[in-house]
Scaffold this active site. Structure first.
Site, PDB file in Angstrom:
ATOM      1  N   HIS A 157       3.089  -8.589  -6.568  1.00 35.93           N
ATOM      2  CA  HIS A 157       1.805  -9.283  -6.591  1.00 35.93           C
ATOM      3  C   HIS A 157       1.739 -10.052  -7.916  1.00 35.93           C
ATOM      4  O   HIS A 157       2.324  -9.623  -8.912  1.00 35.93           O
ATOM      5  CB  HIS A 157       0.626  -8.312  -6.570  1.00 35.93           C
ATOM      6  CG  HIS A 157       0.618  -7.330  -5.439  1.00 35.93           C
ATOM      7  ND1 HIS A 157       1.423  -6.209  -5.408  1.00 35.93           N
ATOM      8  CD2 HIS A 157      -0.129  -7.281  -4.306  1.00 35.93           C
ATOM      9  CE1 HIS A 157       1.177  -5.529  -4.305  1.00 35.93           C
ATOM     10  NE2 HIS A 157       0.242  -6.150  -3.619  1.00 35.93           N
ATOM     11  N   GLU A 324       4.544  -2.011   7.696  1.00 31.04           N
ATOM     12  CA  GLU A 324       4.678  -0.883   6.772  1.00 31.04           C
ATOM     13  C   GLU A 324       4.553   0.412   7.560  1.00 31.04           C
ATOM     14  O   GLU A 324       3.563   0.635   8.256  1.00 31.04           O
ATOM     15  CB  GLU A 324       3.625  -0.928   5.666  1.00 31.04           C
ATOM     16  CG  GLU A 324       3.753   0.275   4.738  1.00 31.04           C
ATOM     17  CD  GLU A 324       2.912   0.171   3.490  1.00 31.04           C
ATOM     18  OE1 GLU A 324       2.427   1.231   3.030  1.00 31.04           O
ATOM     19  OE2 GLU A 324       2.750  -0.938   2.959  1.00 31.04           O
ATOM     20  N   HIS A 327       1.457   2.529   7.071  1.00 29.96           N
ATOM     21  CA  HIS A 327       0.283   1.913   7.696  1.00 29.96           C
ATOM     22  C   HIS A 327       0.280   2.168   9.198  1.00 29.96           C
ATOM     23  O   HIS A 327      -0.786   2.313   9.808  1.00 29.96           O
ATOM     24  CB  HIS A 327       0.266   0.401   7.432  1.00 29.96           C
ATOM     25  CG  HIS A 327       0.019   0.044   6.003  1.00 29.96           C
ATOM     26  ND1 HIS A 327       0.019  -1.264   5.550  1.00 29.96           N
ATOM     27  CD2 HIS A 327      -0.255   0.813   4.921  1.00 29.96           C
ATOM     28  CE1 HIS A 327      -0.232  -1.269   4.251  1.00 29.96           C
ATOM     29  NE2 HIS A 327      -0.395  -0.023   3.845  1.00 29.96           N
ATOM     30  N   ASP A 352       8.218  -2.715   5.278  1.00 25.03           N
ATOM     31  CA  ASP A 352       7.981  -1.898   4.083  1.00 25.03           C
ATOM     32  C   ASP A 352       8.368  -0.471   4.444  1.00 25.03           C
ATOM     33  O   ASP A 352       7.640   0.221   5.173  1.00 25.03           O
ATOM     34  CB  ASP A 352       6.510  -1.954   3.666  1.00 25.03           C
ATOM     35  CG  ASP A 352       6.202  -3.153   2.787  1.00 25.03           C
ATOM     36  OD1 ASP A 352       7.107  -3.980   2.577  1.00 25.03           O
ATOM     37  OD2 ASP A 352       5.057  -3.277   2.314  1.00 25.03           O
TER      38      ASP A 352
END
Length: 497
Positions: A157, A324, A327, A352
């Site tokens: 990020h 992910e 998730h 991910d």
């Protein structure tokens, strides 16, 4: 006496100079040293106020370049299954996986959680240094780590690599300076970002979301942040740009205009897509589904929801999905389910690789090492023909109690070895062929030449025709064979060794 004191001072200065030029020694062969001692800045940097580029030591002394030693190796700092250049099913292992290190967990993760403060004391986070100096040092640690681990990609990020300033202009300058260091460090290496994203969830301005914020000025600010982040991603040669809607959702529908928020979020995505094309970046755009946490409901709940959003707003050809695994479980699915949903919809672009604790109800971001789950992830990648310009990012972190810099290597080695072992198992599974044959056999009535199944799938059959067929043929109960799910599981287990 004065002469004697002068000699002692000269010796002390010489010792200090020698210490500044030499990296710290390893503790022992069995116990790799940590990193440069945070209390001795001279051993770890050139000590210039605006230190950026030159380096006089190591953050991971005593850690060698990690090599493949085979499944019989007992060396925890070696790969037992991952052999980067070995060809499996027509591709090199490194090309199947395109492994990537998550900058936020690996270099900025401090072990803190909602119930406790930081537990890790990484030397690149020396509290005596200002935020920009720490940012420069973390970037050096990143490239040393990638080189020693033998990984060519990393993800970040914007706020991971550079601190936020008092104004957006200052923030952008900070980001530019750290990006310049990264650009210099990657010269002459294959190392590049796999994907880059803007952090649109941590700052209080984003408490109600970014692209879905009820405040138009927040939307505009977030758009400016994304534009700058995309510029940096292009500068560093990233192949992908990612959106993760950390707060793009709601906590209560009583005060939420969901229709407007979804429309605005789609507009936000379209602005980024347009800029991606006009700027010449032309990265693959990725969306990362997550069901909740921190919001009660996020608009990209799972892959199916995300695909529906893309289709509704005419974005289905513009984005792929970053799945992910942790998730997936939060949304009530398995990682296998989410990968397959993405694959059959043609949007699987990145993974991910992490997992969660089944006894803990939040996103624990643990390294994926379970052999069966690793096999299923690798199987999805192979069935997809690879991940294109995407890859597998270790969005995973050390446990709070793991505080040694060597633990960063142990964790990534275990994750890479787990998936490499899974890929080797997939190769055996495909070579054996029995699982594919079992699955194909269940659907034989749909592929039989001239059969009713083939006519249905072609879209030519009518209800009247099917009624006529059913009346003139015996009850199909006799044709309904066992699914042999247990046998399929045995075939899977036989491939794992």
């Amino acid at each position: 006496m004065r002469a004697f004191i002068a000699i002692l001072l000269a010796l002390a200065l010489a010792a200090r100079s020698t210490r500044a030029a030499a990296p710290p020694a390893a503790k022992s062969a069995k116990e790799p040293a940590g990193s440069c001692p945070s209390g001795d800045g001279a051993a770890c940097s050139d000590d210039k106020p605006n230190f950026k580029g030159e380096w006089y030591g190591e953050f991971f002394p005593g850690i060698p370049k990690i090599k493949y030693e085979g499944p019989d190796s007992t060396n925890p700092l070696a790969f037992r299954y991952y052999n980067a250049d070995e060809v499996i099913l027509g591709k090199k292992m490194k090309d199947w996986f395109r492994f990537s290190v998550a900058y936020w967990h690996t270099f900025r993760g401090d072990g803190s959680d909602p119930f406790g403060s930081a537990t890790k004391n990484w030397s690149w986070e020396d509290p005596k240094l200002d935020p920009m100096q720490r940012a420069f040092r973390a970037m050096h640690a990143n490239f040393e780590f990638l080189d020693k681990l033998g990984v060519e990609f990393w993800c970040f990020h914007d706020r991971d690599i550079a601190p936020e300033g008092a104004t957006l202009e200052e923030t952008n300058r900070n980001l530019d300076q750290v990006a310049e260091v990264a650009l210099e460090l990657q010269k002459g290496t294959p190392i590049r970002p796999l994907w880059v994203t803007a952090q649109l969830f941590k700052h209080p301005r984003y408490m109600h979301g970014a692209g879905s914020s009820p405040n138009a000025s927040v939307f505009a600010y977030a758009a400016a942040q994304v534009k700058k982040c995309m510029d940096v991603a292009q500068l560093l040669g990233s192949s992908n740009y990612l959106f993760w809607g950390g707060r793009e959702g709601y906590s209560s529908l009583l005060n939420t205009d969901m229709g407007m928020e979804l429309d605005n979020l789609a507009s936000f995505m379209k602005l980024a897509v347009d800029y991606n094309k006009r700027s010449g970046f032309k990265a693959t755009m990725l969306l990362e589904p997550k069901p909740q946490e921190p919001t009660k409901h996020q608009y990209d709940w799972d892959v199916a929801t995300t695909v529906s959003f893309l289709r509704k707003y005419g974005l289905e050809g513009e984005f792929k999905v970053n799945v992910e695994c942790n998730h997936a479980t939060l949304s009530g699915h398995s990682c296998e389910h989410e990968l397959e949903t993405a694959r059959i919809n043609g949007v699987l672009g990145n993974i991910d690789a992490n997992t969660g604790d089944p006894q803990v109800g939040w996103d624990t971001d643990e390294f994926l090492t379970d052999p069966r789950e690793c096999l299923l992830v690798a199987l999805a990648v192979v069935r997809n023909g690879g991940l294109g310009v995407g890859g597998i990012n270790f969005d995973a972190k050390l446990r709070r109690e793991s505080t040694s810099p060597a633990d960063l290597f142990y964790a990534h080695i275990a994750g890479m070895d787990g998936l490499a072992r899974g890929l080797r198992s997939v190769a055996r599974l495909i070579e054996d062929g029995r699982l594919d044959k079992l699955r194909a056999g269940r659907y034989a009535s749909w592929t039989e030449k001239g059969g009713i199944g083939q006519r249905i799938r072609s879209g030519k059959a009518t209800l009247e025709e099917l009624e006529k067929w059913a009346l003139s043929n015996p009850d199909p109960i006799a044709d309904v064979a066992s699914g042999s799910q247990e046998l399929a599981g045995i075939y899977l287990d036989m491939a794992m060794r």
